[in-house]
Every structure is written in structure tokens, then in C-alpha cells.
Motif scaffolding. Sequence first.
Motif, PDB file in Angstrom:
ATOM      1  N   SER A 267      16.856  57.837  27.356  1.00 30.48           N
ATOM      2  CA  SER A 267      16.889  56.319  27.449  1.00 30.48           C
ATOM      3  C   SER A 267      15.200  55.785  27.388  1.00 30.48           C
ATOM      4  O   SER A 267      14.479  56.284  27.861  1.00 30.48           O
ATOM      5  CB  SER A 267      17.470  55.851  28.715  1.00 30.48           C
TER       6      SER A 267
ATOM      7  N   ALA B 109      13.978  52.183  28.103  1.00 33.84           N
ATOM      8  CA  ALA B 109      14.095  50.554  28.656  1.00 33.84           C
ATOM      9  C   ALA B 109      12.609  49.867  28.072  1.00 33.84           C
ATOM     10  O   ALA B 109      11.701  50.341  28.343  1.00 33.84           O
ATOM     11  CB  ALA B 109      14.082  50.808  29.955  1.00 33.84           C
TER      12      ALA B 109
ATOM     13  N   LYS C 157      15.130  43.383  19.543  1.00 37.91           N
ATOM     14  CA  LYS C 157      15.863  43.433  18.576  1.00 37.91           C
ATOM     15  C   LYS C 157      15.657  43.143  17.307  1.00 37.91           C
ATOM     16  O   LYS C 157      16.305  43.691  16.248  1.00 37.91           O
ATOM     17  CB  LYS C 157      17.096  42.347  18.753  1.00 37.91           C
TER      18      LYS C 157
ATOM     19  N   ARG D 211      20.639  52.196  19.615  1.00 34.97           N
ATOM     20  CA  ARG D 211      19.814  51.218  20.364  1.00 34.97           C
ATOM     21  C   ARG D 211      21.265  50.109  20.797  1.00 34.97           C
ATOM     22  O   ARG D 211      21.991  49.907  20.396  1.00 34.97           O
ATOM     23  CB  ARG D 211      19.058  50.306  19.385  1.00 34.97           C
ATOM     24  N   ASP D 212      20.800  49.516  21.960  1.00 33.44           N
ATOM     25  CA  ASP D 212      21.612  48.504  22.590  1.00 33.44           C
ATOM     26  C   ASP D 212      20.814  47.117  22.745  1.00 33.44           C
ATOM     27  O   ASP D 212      19.993  47.172  23.695  1.00 33.44           O
ATOM     28  CB  ASP D 212      22.252  48.755  24.052  1.00 33.44           C
ATOM     29  N   ASN D 213      20.851  46.379  21.732  1.00 33.11           N
ATOM     30  CA  ASN D 213      20.018  45.199  21.926  1.00 33.11           C
ATOM     31  C   ASN D 213      20.303  44.365  23.020  1.00 33.11           C
ATOM     32  O   ASN D 213      19.392  43.371  23.308  1.00 33.11           O
ATOM     33  CB  ASN D 213      20.200  44.491  20.646  1.00 33.11           C
ATOM     34  N   ALA D 214      21.333  44.201  23.301  1.00 31.68           N
ATOM     35  CA  ALA D 214      21.584  43.337  24.564  1.00 31.68           C
ATOM     36  C   ALA D 214      21.061  43.790  25.763  1.00 31.68           C
ATOM     37  O   ALA D 214      20.762  42.981  26.685  1.00 31.68           O
ATOM     38  CB  ALA D 214      23.118  43.245  24.776  1.00 31.68           C
ATOM     39  N   GLN D 215      20.911  45.193  25.876  1.00 28.56           N
ATOM     40  CA  GLN D 215      20.201  45.826  27.002  1.00 28.56           C
ATOM     41  C   GLN D 215      18.894  46.003  26.794  1.00 28.56           C
ATOM     42  O   GLN D 215      17.871  46.684  27.904  1.00 28.56           O
ATOM     43  CB  GLN D 215      20.832  46.887  27.388  1.00 28.56           C
ATOM     44  N   ASN D 216      18.421  45.791  25.653  1.00 27.29           N
ATOM     45  CA  ASN D 216      16.736  45.946  25.352  1.00 27.29           C
ATOM     46  C   ASN D 216      16.638  47.576  25.456  1.00 27.29           C
ATOM     47  O   ASN D 216      15.539  47.885  26.118  1.00 27.29           O
ATOM     48  CB  ASN D 216      15.881  45.316  26.099  1.00 27.29           C
ATOM     49  N   THR D 217      17.401  48.407  25.141  1.00 25.66           N
ATOM     50  CA  THR D 217      17.285  49.947  25.593  1.00 25.66           C
ATOM     51  C   THR D 217      17.609  50.612  24.326  1.00 25.66           C
ATOM     52  O   THR D 217      18.633  50.405  23.313  1.00 25.66           O
ATOM     53  CB  THR D 217      18.226  50.065  26.694  1.00 25.66           C
TER      54      THR D 217
ATOM     55  N   TYR E 204      18.448  54.876  22.854  1.00 25.65           N
ATOM     56  CA  TYR E 204      18.794  56.081  23.191  1.00 25.65           C
ATOM     57  C   TYR E 204      18.402  57.179  22.367  1.00 25.65           C
ATOM     58  O   TYR E 204      18.278  56.961  21.148  1.00 25.65           O
ATOM     59  CB  TYR E 204      20.207  56.043  23.651  1.00 25.65           C
TER      60      TYR E 204
END
Length: 115
Positions: free
Chosen positions: A21, A23, A30, A71-77, A79
Motif C-alpha cells: 500500500s 498512502a 486523483k 488506486r483508490d482515489n477516495a482514499q488517496n491510496t 496498491y
Amino acid sequence: QVRLVESGGGLVQPGGSLRLSCATSGSNFKTISMGWYRRAPGKQRDLVATITSGGTTNYADSVKGRFTISRDNAQNTMYLQMNNLKPDDTAVYYCNTRPAFANGWGQGTQVTVSS
């Protein structure tokens, strides 16, 4: 300034899996292309995989079919799912923007593949 923190590394046997991950602290995550990089012992840091803001991915030949970047743009993360790991995958893994931001290198996360 964007701060990047990698996690998820460890010791795994050949053929095993890990999920890394990354962060980030930036509010514009995004909109930025991101990448995973790695530095094996005694070698230069190499690009492993990239993902654009729109989700287009690209991989180094050595990891194609085994690694998946997401990527999870809502979580700014971001993988990196790593499957069928090989001893040659042993390295410190880093995340950064693509192209890499000179001040964006974190501590990385160690991945060791060994029986």
C-alpha cells in the motif's frame, strides 16, 4: 508537498503473495500518475508498474501477469498486488509519482522472497 508512505512488505516464500500500500497526503492525488519502483540489493532503482489518473496501467516485463497496480482515489491510496513472487522480486519497494518527484521518496517497504 506530497508525502508518500509505503507499507505491506515482508518475508514470503517463492510462489507467495503480498499486497503493498502507498498512502499519500496530497489533495490532488486523483490527478497524478503514480508508480511503484524497487531497488534490489546492489542494483539501481527500477520502475515496476505505473497507473495514470485515468487508471491506465503499465508493467515492467519482469512482473507482467504477476503484479497488479491499482488506486483508490477516495482514499488517496495506491496498491500493488504481487502474486507468484520469485526470489528476484526481493527488493525495497517505493511509491512515487510518475515521473518521480525528487523529494517524494519515502523509506520504502522491504520485500524478501526466500524459502
